[in-house]
Motif scaffolding. Structure first.
Motif, PDB file in Angstrom:
ATOM      1  N   PRO A 177      34.191  37.151  29.514  1.00  0.00           N
ATOM      2  CA  PRO A 177      33.283  38.119  30.140  1.00  0.00           C
ATOM      3  C   PRO A 177      32.702  37.562  31.430  1.00  0.00           C
ATOM      4  CG  PRO A 177      32.205  37.078  28.289  1.00  0.00           C
ATOM      5  CD  PRO A 177      33.623  36.583  28.280  1.00  0.00           C
ATOM      6  N   SER A 206      32.161  42.658  27.854  1.00  0.00           N
ATOM      7  CA  SER A 206      32.767  43.121  29.101  1.00  0.00           C
ATOM      8  C   SER A 206      33.558  44.414  28.923  1.00  0.00           C
ATOM      9  CB  SER A 206      33.697  42.035  29.664  1.00  0.00           C
ATOM     10  OG  SER A 206      34.640  41.636  28.689  1.00  0.00           O
ATOM     11  N   TYR A 219      33.255  49.450  32.964  1.00  0.00           N
ATOM     12  CA  TYR A 219      32.139  48.753  33.588  1.00  0.00           C
ATOM     13  C   TYR A 219      30.818  49.420  33.203  1.00  0.00           C
ATOM     14  CZ  TYR A 219      35.891  46.499  36.142  1.00  0.00           C
ATOM     15  OH  TYR A 219      37.010  45.786  36.456  1.00  0.00           O
TER      16      TYR A 219
END
Length: 581
Positions: free
Chosen positions: A278, A106, A145
């Motif tokens: 995550p 993540s 991201y």
């Protein structure tokens, strides 16, 4: 004597599991996700601990310490940072800081300073305050991201596991020591819960299905057997399938298997870690591609996410149907049957919001993960919406099982908290196979036979796909296939005939020319034809005569002679045998 009696009462009456309160707020930007609520701050010498504490919402899943945003850490980011609350400690930090949190799947990067603080945790009917808990005030806080957008998360993380060093200490140190622990360890150390353990099922924020976290126990109403279990945090994922729980399939292919592949695109089992930190299904890129090919999903190169094609009619059919993504695991020790955890597609229809995108968009949470040898494939929060995860530190046992749907009251099968004994390696669970469908009955709609989807994926086809289905893929009709076969056969026959004639013609020419060059006379070409070859002339032509035993006959008198019409062109016939000049 009174002190001893009070201590005995405390030990015998307080050793019960403790359920954790869940927030009424939900969080993104890649969810929505449920979060727990705890109160933090103050210390054991506080005269009014309640007034010194602040309410904090946290996602579940960090290690070593619970990480809580500070106002200084959020100052550098936008207003979303600290949406779940901030905490600025007023105690002296612990000398030994925790390791930085870097979660590769993540891309979460956290550094913090650990303070021994007080935590009040539980539900409205039953709360406990524990002291000297490892609480990390976040110094730096960011997540990158897949589309390279970097921002601060909205809230911090609650520690479920403390790392092997703390766990070993939890089993070897005497209870009542003053060393800081994570919350579950502190509750166990202070004789409040019966074991250093937990049972987790995070529910679905989109469906208003609250999560369940029980420390020192589990909620029996959030687990449907059979379960798989193993030592440690890793388990073996055998395959990923697509199927439907009840009614006609919304897929044209019915069901599919062998969707799990390794980095080489080969069907293979994987060692995976169920992990609530995550957000997605962090698996090999080829596996995500296999799944996308079966769904109205496409890979968006701008966001680097798999997005649902919401304009495809099959999108609504699939996400509202009893169809699911099945995750097949090895059985628990002593069992024979594999365990399949079904994640309905309704739970895999998640939403990207700001700051990842400028406007909300639906995405499918399979996130290609370029794993290093030091990391693991992860099944994150998207998977744990439909799965139960439990762990007992003392026996180093992890349990993984099917979780029910929201049920009638959005509480799964109902509230049934159970203790986990310090020596437990097994759990008591419901095993009725109809419970899963029953718990989802009011939240999905069975596909009608006339509505079965004929959709194909919006993602480009992958020629390396190794998936299998139980029906033929949609394509040309049987009549068209038959016509194509006939055409191919006829074409092959014509080509073969042409080749045969050419070869035979060439063979004749070679034989005739060879005989001419050698000056041979009256050599028969073939007795069945009745022709004889004459010697070649000086110009190189070869003349053929009818054999002398053939009679010459005139046309009968009734045969009428006709001339060609003047409008027609006259062509000479070519000699059947070409010879060189």
């Amino acid at each position: 004597m009174a002190t001893a009696i009070l201590c005995a009462i405390r030990v015998t009456t307080a050793q019960q599991n403790l359920a954790v309160n869940w927030s009424s707020n939900t969080y993104g930007p890649d969810g929505p996700w449920n979060a727990i609520t705890i109160n933090v701050g103050g210390n054991q010498n506080s005269t009014d601990i309640e007034s010194e504490q602040v309410s904090i919402d946290l996602l579940v899943g960090s290690y070593y310490a619970s990480y809580i945003p500070s106002s200084s850490a959020c100052r550098a980011y936008g207003p979303q940072c600290g949406n779940g609350g901030v905490w600025d400690p007023d105690t002296i930090p612990i000398k030994q800081p925790p390791p930085n949190i870097w979660d590769a799947p993540s891309f979460i990067n956290i550094t913090g300073t650990v303070y021994p603080g007080a935590v009040t945790i539980g539900t409205a009917g039953k709360q406990q305050t524990v002291y000297d808990v490892d609480l990390a005030s976040i110094d730096t806080f960011s997540v990158k991201y897949p589309n390279e957008v970097t921002a601060a998360p909205e809230l911090g993380f609650f520690a479920l596991n403390s790392g092997m060093d703390k766990e070993i200490r939890a089993l070897s140190d005497a209870k009542g020591s003053e060393d800081p622990w994570i919350v579950a360890g502190s509750l166990y150390n202070q004789f409040i819960i019966p074991s250093y353990s937990y049972g987790l099922q995070i529910g679905s924020a989109a469906l208003n299905y609250s999560g369940s976290l029980v420390l020192g126990g589990y909620d029996k109403g959030r687990i449907i057997g059979p379960y798989t279990s193993c030592a440690g945090y890793m388990t073996t994922l055998l395959d990923i399938t697509m199927d439907v729980e009840t009614g006609p399939s919304p897929f044209s292919f019915g069901n599919a298997s062998k969707l799990l592949t390794n980095v080489l695109g080969q069907p293979s089992s994987l060692s995976v870690k169920p992990d609530p930190m995550p957000p997605g299904l962090h698996l090999p890129a080829q596996t995500c591609s296999n799944l996308a090919q079966k769904l109205p999903v496409y890979y968006d190169s701008t966001t680097n996410y798999y997005l649902w094609n919401t304009s495809d009619p099959s999108y609504e059919q699939i996400i509202n149907s009893p169809a699911y993504l099945g995750f097949q695991f090895t059985p628990a020790p002593g069992d024979e049957a594999n365990v399949t955890i079904k994640v309905p597609f309704k739970l895999l229809n998640l939403t990207l919001t700001s700051p990842v995108v400028t406007r909300p968009v639906q995405y499918f949470p399979c996130i290609p993960f370029d794993r290093t040898p030091a990391d693991q494939w992860r099944l994150g929060r998207a998977f744990l919406q439909a799965a139960f995860l439990g762990y007992n530190t003392h026996t180093n046992t992890m349990w993984l099982a099917q979780a029910p749907g929201p049920g009638v009251a959005n509480e799964g099968l109902g509230l049934e908290p159970q203790d986990i004994a310090n020596s437990a390696t097994t759990l008591e669970v419901y095993s009725d196979k109809t419970l899963f469908a029953d718990s989802w009955a009011g939240h999905w709609t069975a596909t009608k036979a006339t509505e079965a989807s004929n959709s194909t994926s919006s993602a480009p086809a992958d020629p390396t796909s190794t998936t299998t289905t139980n029906e033929h893929q949609p394509g040309i009709s049987g009549g068209a296939i038959g016509g194509a076969v006939v055409g191919v056969v006829a074409g092959i026959a014509i080509i073969a005939a042409i080749i045969f004639c050419l070869v035979r013609k060439k063979s004749k020419q070679s034989t005739l020319q060879q005989s001419s060059d050698e000056g041979l006379e009256d050599t028969e070409i073939g007795p069945e034809r009745g022709f004889r070859k004459q010697q070649s002339t000086s110009e190189g032509y070869t003349f053929l005569e009818m054999p002398t035993d053939h009679e010459v006959e005139e046309l009968p008198n009734h045969a009428e002679s006709k001339e060609l019409p003047t409008s027609m062109r006259v062509y000479e016939l070519e000699s059947p045998l070409n010879t060189r000049r």
